[in-house]
Motif scaffolding. Structure first.
Motif, mmCIF file in Angstrom:
data_model
loop_
_atom_site.group_PDB
_atom_site.id
_atom_site.type_symbol
_atom_site.label_atom_id
_atom_site.label_comp_id
_atom_site.label_asym_id
_atom_site.label_seq_id
_atom_site.Cartn_x
_atom_site.Cartn_y
_atom_site.Cartn_z
ATOM 1 N N LEU A 50 6.687 -1.262 63.896
ATOM 2 C CA LEU A 50 6.905 -0.227 64.906
ATOM 3 C C LEU A 50 5.578 0.423 65.312
ATOM 4 O O LEU A 50 5.449 1.641 65.343
ATOM 5 C CB LEU A 50 7.898 0.819 64.397
ATOM 6 N N GLY A 51 4.608 -0.451 65.632
ATOM 7 C CA GLY A 51 3.386 0.036 66.262
ATOM 8 C C GLY A 51 3.629 0.217 67.755
ATOM 9 O O GLY A 51 4.773 0.366 68.199
ATOM 10 N N THR A 52 2.572 0.167 68.546
ATOM 11 C CA THR A 52 2.705 0.406 69.986
ATOM 12 C C THR A 52 3.673 -0.562 70.636
ATOM 13 O O THR A 52 4.593 -0.163 71.362
ATOM 14 C CB THR A 52 1.336 0.314 70.680
ATOM 15 N N ILE A 53 3.507 -1.858 70.388
ATOM 16 C CA ILE A 53 4.370 -2.841 71.046
ATOM 17 C C ILE A 53 5.773 -2.809 70.439
ATOM 18 O O ILE A 53 6.763 -3.015 71.140
ATOM 19 C CB ILE A 53 3.754 -4.259 70.986
ATOM 20 N N GLY A 54 5.884 -2.538 69.149
ATOM 21 C CA GLY A 54 7.206 -2.413 68.538
ATOM 22 C C GLY A 54 7.991 -1.253 69.134
ATOM 23 O O GLY A 54 9.202 -1.371 69.384
ATOM 24 N N LYS A 55 7.312 -0.140 69.392
ATOM 25 C CA LYS A 55 7.972 1.000 70.026
ATOM 26 C C LYS A 55 8.410 0.649 71.449
ATOM 27 O O LYS A 55 9.461 1.102 71.919
ATOM 28 C CB LYS A 55 7.039 2.208 70.047
ATOM 29 N N THR A 88 5.798 2.465 57.033
ATOM 30 C CA THR A 88 5.050 3.701 57.254
ATOM 31 C C THR A 88 5.974 4.882 57.536
ATOM 32 O O THR A 88 6.989 4.737 58.217
ATOM 33 C CB THR A 88 4.068 3.541 58.430
ATOM 34 N N PRO A 89 5.629 6.072 57.042
ATOM 35 C CA PRO A 89 6.428 7.268 57.331
ATOM 36 C C PRO A 89 6.551 7.552 58.823
ATOM 37 O O PRO A 89 7.602 7.991 59.292
ATOM 38 C CB PRO A 89 5.657 8.386 56.609
ATOM 39 N N ALA A 90 5.477 7.307 59.576
ATOM 40 C CA ALA A 90 5.520 7.560 61.019
ATOM 41 C C ALA A 90 6.571 6.692 61.699
ATOM 42 O O ALA A 90 7.280 7.155 62.600
ATOM 43 C CB ALA A 90 4.145 7.305 61.635
ATOM 44 N N ALA A 91 6.691 5.451 61.248
ATOM 45 C CA ALA A 91 7.679 4.550 61.831
ATOM 46 C C ALA A 91 9.090 5.016 61.503
ATOM 47 O O ALA A 91 9.982 4.986 62.359
ATOM 48 C CB ALA A 91 7.455 3.123 61.319
#
Length: 355
Positions: free
Chosen positions: A11-16, A37-40
């Motif tokens: 869930l980085g930029t492209i995953g989002k 990652t907690p952010a994800a």
């Protein structure tokens, strides 16, 4: 309407981006994401989507029709193989793999299980790209002669805060950006027979290249050039001209679309440009040639987000009602050609691509 149950790994930029467009797609339902990652996990919670730390836990616990793999390149194949083993269709972000050998393993496994693989070269879903491809196939430009592609833009210094973008072989614009141009040019203009290339790291001085020039020979006899740099203050790139950056942005501020052509496909009867789909030809009386006036018009099309079209297509692929627009084998050919640019720039020799 049947809805494909989709999972997302990474869930980085492209995953989002995948998550956002899939949640707005009528024939898809995002069931869960996997990212440690907690952010994800926080982002998934904000979108009311279940989150897992490990992709294996997700694909074992959830009934999924398809999985989007949006992780670093070296994780694509092992994660895809885990999904394929469970008969789950996969959308693998570009490049399909970190090496040709790994990509072949993925393709072999998918074909053995008859599980569809869609590679995430999203430009193939862009209405402008598809319109130009069809026009060339219909003979609008006559016999193809030459393709000219420019990808020159300036990446900010903050982009290189991630060390791998400065120091690793996969960190430069050849594998990050040129691979999109290689796939588009193959899709629109035809298969590449051979290529030559030069690369340079003179401007930034990083171990990885910042600039490259590529000379292509196509199997149809046409030639092509690609100029590539991520250290050039220039508007001439698909990213800045197509408006696709807006589709990946989660901020209120949008970049102004540059009204320039970054791709020109020319032949004996005319030429076409992208992303602005202009068509030039001689239509007046008299002998066509440089002393005659060129006419200009535009191809008719209905604009739509390439990411939205890709999402809808992947949902249909996951439900086994459509065949992938770009299969694993097709993505493998794009990877072979892109890695050939690396090889040619290092050896100084012409590289012939597999038939």
């Amino acid at each position: 309407m049947a809805r494909a149950r989709i999972g997302i790994i990474g869930l980085g930029t492209i995953g989002k981006t995948h998550l956002a467009v899939l949640q707005e797609t009528d024939n898809a339902e995002v069931v869960a994401i996997s990212d440690p990652t907690p952010a994800a996990r926080d982002h998934a919670a904000s979108r009311n989507v279940k989150a897992y730390d490990d992709h294996r836990a997700m694909i074992e616990a959830e009934r999924l029709d398809g999985v989007v793999i949006a992780t670093p390149n070296d994780q694509h194949v092992p994660m895809a193989l885990d999904c394929i083993a469970r008969d789950i269709a996969v959308l693998v972000e570009k490049p399909i793999a970190e090496s040709v050998e790994a990509a072949r393993r993925l393709c072999d496994a998918a074909e053995a299980k008859n599980v569809p693989v869609l590679v995430g070269h999203h430009r193939r879903h862009n209405p402008a790209v598809r319109a130009v491809r069809q026009a060339i196939a219909d003979g609008l430009i006559g016999k193809p002669a030459i393709a000219t592609v420019i990808y020159t833009q300036l990446k900010p210094e903050s982009y290189f805060n991630l060390g791998w973008r400065r120091d690793t072989a996969s960190g430069g614009p050849i594998l990050i950006n040129l691979i999109h141009e290689i796939d588009l040019i193959r899709y629109v203009f035809g298969e590449i027979d051979s290529l030559q290339a030069l690369s340079s790291s003179t401007v930034r001085g990083f171990p990885v290249e910042d600039t490259a020039a590529v000379l292509l020979r196509f199997r149809n006899g046409a030639l092509g050039t690609i100029s590539l740099s991520d250290t050039a203050a220039s508007p001439f790139s698909w990213d800045l001209a197509s408006g696709e950056f807006d589709q990946m942005s989660d901020t209120a501020d949008k970049l102004k679309r540059q009204k320039v052509s970054s791709h020109v496909f020319a032949g004996s009867e005319g030429s076409l440009t992208l992303p602005d789909v202009r068509h030039f030809s001689y239509r007046g009386a008299g002998e066509p040639g440089w002393l005659s006036e060129l006419s200009e018009d535009k191809l008719a099309l209905t604009p739509e987000s390439a990411y939205r079209r890709q999402a809808r297509h992947f949902a249909a692929v996951s439900l086994r009602v459509e065949e992938p627009i770009i299969s694993g084998r097709d993505g493998l050919r794009t990877l072979e050609a892109t890695l050939a640019v690396k090889a040619a720039s290092e050896s100084g020799s012409t590289v012939r691509l597999p038939t």
